[in-house]
Write a protein that holds these residues in place. Structure first.
Motif, short mmCIF file in Angstrom:
data_model
loop_
_atom_site.label_atom_id
_atom_site.label_comp_id
_atom_site.label_asym_id
_atom_site.label_seq_id
_atom_site.Cartn_x
_atom_site.Cartn_y
_atom_site.Cartn_z
N TYR A 80 34.11 31.84 46.18
CA TYR A 80 34.70 32.09 45.00
C TYR A 80 36.23 31.49 44.71
N LEU A 81 36.66 31.50 43.55
CA LEU A 81 37.70 30.69 43.30
C LEU A 81 39.14 31.69 43.01
N TRP A 82 40.05 31.42 43.22
CA TRP A 82 41.17 32.10 43.09
C TRP A 82 42.48 30.91 42.77
N THR A 83 43.38 31.63 42.20
CA THR A 83 44.53 30.89 41.79
C THR A 83 45.89 31.18 42.50
N LEU A 84 46.49 30.29 43.08
CA LEU A 84 47.76 30.45 43.53
C LEU A 84 48.91 29.98 42.86
N SER A 85 49.82 30.57 42.53
CA SER A 85 50.96 30.46 41.74
C SER A 85 52.22 30.13 42.62
N SER A 122 50.67 34.46 44.96
CA SER A 122 51.52 33.75 44.31
C SER A 122 52.37 33.53 45.59
N VAL A 123 53.23 32.57 45.90
CA VAL A 123 53.85 32.17 47.01
C VAL A 123 55.37 31.97 46.88
N THR A 124 56.13 32.27 47.68
CA THR A 124 57.52 31.89 47.53
C THR A 124 58.18 31.52 48.75
N TYR A 132 53.47 34.82 51.02
CA TYR A 132 52.17 35.05 50.13
C TYR A 132 52.09 36.54 49.37
N THR A 133 51.87 36.61 48.21
CA THR A 133 51.59 37.95 47.63
C THR A 133 50.23 37.90 46.91
#
Lengths: 151, 128
Positions: A80-85, A122-124, A132-133
């Motif tokens: 599947y595809l997911w988005t990392l911000s 998302s990553v900080t 990662y959250t």
């Protein structure tokens, strides 16, 4: 149609597969809550085991599904595809939604599932590394199988 | 020709798949390739059928469990896609042509495994 097994004596010049026990496939369900903490690239492994009622090592054929409707082959890996911000942008990435293995020993049948499914992340960056959250997506794996003899 | 009566139980509701005499258990020697973090090796069986048969391969791991193909793992997809990841998976592949079956096995749990037993099924009924 009912089957009269007494009519089924059969001669083969070659060995054939011999199903162990009842010909009707069994089905098990394994729930895998998905993903692992702080590693959106990893799949979570969840195994479920049952006793092998036949007491001998066997080969197994199976198919599996995560919706109890559309079944896949043992080798299938669902992606599947997911988005990392991240700060300054985002990127679309691929992940493993599901995969299944089945193993048989003389005492145990093991149903092994892999689930790396989760929502967008998302990553900080911190001094101790990336944080990662994301929210994992749980799946129930439906695995239908039959055992047959090694030889 | 003698007949092995133990082979005669048959249910016609299932698909009929005749096994080649080459079916059986084989041992593949494994070694560390010095680069990637797995023990790997391959084996070639000459079936000589003149067509590509349907083949199934089942590796038996060190805990005496026979897996139906691969053993999925945390980074199974990375292993499959890039082939260069340390992980706890076991990957088996087979290449079949009209003369040979070549089986390759990689155990990503260790670099020191020396062998694996694989159960090989070569079916005579259909092929291409």
């Amino acid at each position: 149609m009912s089957v009269d097994r007494s009519k089924l004596i059969f001669y083969s010049g070659d060995p054939i597969d011999k199903i162990v026990g009842d010909i009707d496939p069994d089905i098990v369900q394994v729930t895998n809550s998905g993903a692992t903490s702080n590693d959106p690239f990893a799949a979570k492994i969840v195994e479920s085991t049952i006793s092998n009622p036949y007491g001998k090592k066997c080969l197994v054929r199976f198919k599996w599904s995560i919706d109890d409707s559309n079944f896949d082959s043992p080798k299938t890996h669902l992606y599947y595809l997911w988005t990392l911000s991240f700060t300054g942008g985002s990127e679309q990435l691929g992940g493993l939604k599901g995969a299944v293995s089945v193993g048989v020993s003389d005492s145990t049948i093991t149903f092994r599932t892999a689930n790396g499914d989760h929502g967008d992340a998302s990553v900080t960056s911190t001094v101790s590394g990336n944080v990662y959250t994301y929210t994992p997506t749980s799946h129930t794996f439906y695995i239908q199988y039959v055992l047959f003899e090694v030889d | 020709m003698s007949v092995d009566l133990s082979k005669l139980a048959f249910y016609s509701g299932a698909n009929y798949m005749k096994r080649s005499d080459l079916c059986g258990s084989y041992t593949i020697d494994l070694s560390y390739d010095g680069v990637n973090s797995y023990s790997g090796g391959s084996l070639t069986i000459n079936h000589g059928l003149g067509y590509v048969p349907f083949v199934d391969v089942y590796p038996e791991n060190t805990t005496d469990t026979i897996w139906a193909g691969d053993r999925v793992s945390t980074y199974t997809d990375r292993i499959l896609l890039s082939g260069n990841t340390t992980d706890d998976g076991q990957i088996i592949t087979k290449d079949v042509d009209d003369e040979n079956v070549t089986i390759s096995f990689k155990d990503w749990t260790t670099t020191s495994r020396t062998s694996v037993v694989v159960h090989v099924l070569i079916y005579l009924d259909y092929g291409s």
